[in-house]
Design an enzyme around this catalytic site. Structure first.
Site, short mmCIF file in Angstrom:
data_model
loop_
_atom_site.label_atom_id
_atom_site.label_comp_id
_atom_site.label_asym_id
_atom_site.label_seq_id
_atom_site.Cartn_x
_atom_site.Cartn_y
_atom_site.Cartn_z
N ASP B 53 0.82 -1.21 0.00
CA ASP B 53 0.00 0.00 0.00
C ASP B 53 0.86 1.26 0.00
O ASP B 53 2.05 1.21 0.31
CB ASP B 53 -0.89 0.03 1.25
CG ASP B 53 -2.09 -0.89 1.10
OD1 ASP B 53 -2.39 -1.27 -0.05
OD2 ASP B 53 -2.70 -1.22 2.13
N TYR B 110 6.45 -9.72 7.68
CA TYR B 110 6.32 -8.27 7.85
C TYR B 110 6.77 -7.90 9.26
O TYR B 110 6.65 -8.70 10.20
CB TYR B 110 4.86 -7.83 7.70
CG TYR B 110 4.36 -7.75 6.28
CD1 TYR B 110 4.50 -6.58 5.54
CD2 TYR B 110 3.74 -8.83 5.68
CE1 TYR B 110 4.03 -6.49 4.23
CE2 TYR B 110 3.26 -8.76 4.37
CZ TYR B 110 3.42 -7.58 3.65
OH TYR B 110 2.96 -7.49 2.37
#
Lengths: 244, 244
Positions: B53, B110
């Site tokens: 994103d 992540y």
């Protein structure tokens, strides 16, 4: 009661033309004065512990200002609410009237970061000097020992500087490596203009040209700026501690 | 010989509208394609391991492209010379024709950074979520254990997402503290849209509202996005490892 407030601040210097107020330019001092004015309701003068150059950072920078009529523990939050994200007040305390951020200062510690890797790190842009050729921190440390002590550092002062007394005492100066990051740490009772950045340039030259302790001693003794290494870029430099 | 090049890159996502090419917007994919075009002399398509994103970062992101007719060890420097400072190629290697950055990927890790201090850190702007109220990482870890394993993570998917199969396997998910910095680390075979950021929001909710392992298990079992915590901001998120 004539009291002063000692403020400890931190800033990312990338967007600033240094600490000191300059007409028409964004500086940390004017930015902080604007924020303090919002809190105090009047324009207080703010005196810093030193000047810093454009793009130079501070993990810790000390300044003093007039007493603010709110509890000390609430001052950081109150001022931070009016500051841009690049500056933050970390601490506020009441100090006696004779405290002076600059004249009461006994010494300062700077660090300088060199990212010594063959690829750039996007997260270190404006935060460290990028140096792709391998550096030998052992050789740099051996050579840097020569700058420790009370000496005339005229060779490590920017040309054109008008300071007469160029004797300073370096308490310690060393380089450590953590992975690809080299960090030079240097403390002194005071620093000449560009002194740390010229020390860094000389340390890199020590690695590149195999300079020894004796070579650096001769550079110092020459009192000639041309013999020292180049001035390293400002964005790797951080004022790290201020001693009182 | 039909070979491909696997590129490992890193980027500061602050200035980008994510990875994927979007008309009229600066994205990492289009920026990288421009740079590779300069090196290859033609427009090669580049396929990434995932979308990221806007404002999300990558310590490690993998993509593949057509074979470039220069030695692999020279590819990073060649491409980096045409890239802005916010993106860098760390490594290039030749991979077989059937390698696919996305479909060959076995899993990803992540990390999410939360700066948990009462003052802002100017050096963490756009790099970590700033959370001034004290967080209890022990409580967060206890609650987060509930997300580990192969489960239906519909509760942790952004509303409006059209994915049908919402079962994913989380290999590990934990939070560690280093001073004021909390780092959440999570690995899975795949992630739903906004999944990590919703896990972070739920972890913070776990600290704020004393949620237990059982509470989080119930949130998962409900398959209802409304029961999980808020979506944490993108700028604390880093794609950290890609497994093949």
């Amino acid at each position: 009661m004539n009291e002063k407030i000692k403020l400890t601040i931190t800033y990312d210097g990338t967007q600033f033309h240094g600490w000191q107020v300059q007409k028409g330019k964004k500086t940390v001092q004017s930015t902080l004065q604007d924020a303090v004015e919002q809190v105090a309701g009047k324009r207080n003068s703010i005196t810093g512990c030193s000047r810093t150059d454009a793009k130079v950072h501070a993990n810790e920078f000390v300044c003093h200002t007039d007493f603010l009529n709110i509890p000390c523990e609430k001052i950081p939050m109150a001022i931070n609410a009016h500051l841009p994200e690049a500056v933050a007040v970390k601490n506020a305390e009441i100090v006696p009237e004779d405290f002076h951020a600059r004249y009461s200062c006994l010494g300062k510690e700077y660090i300088y970061k060199i990212f010594n890797s063959h690829y750039r790190d996007p997260f270190l842009v404006n935060r460290a000097m990028f140096y792709p050729k391998p550096l030998d921190e052992k050789a740099m440390n051996d050579a840097l020992c020569a700058v420790e002590g009370k000496k005339d550092f005229r060779s490590f002062m920017a040309q054109g500087s008008k300071i007469e007394d160029t004797v300073r005492e370096i308490k310690y100066c060393d380089i450590s490596r953590c992975g690809d990051m080299l960090t030079l740490r240097v403390a002194a009772d005071g620093f000449l203009y560009n002194m740390v950045r010229i020390i860094v340039g000389t340390a890199i030259m020590a690695s590149e040209k195999n300079l020894t302790y004796d070579d650096v001693s001769r550079i110092i003794a020459s009192c000639d700026r041309k013999n020292a290494g180049p001035t390293a870029p400002p964005s790797g430099l951080y004022l790290n501690k201020v001693f009182y």
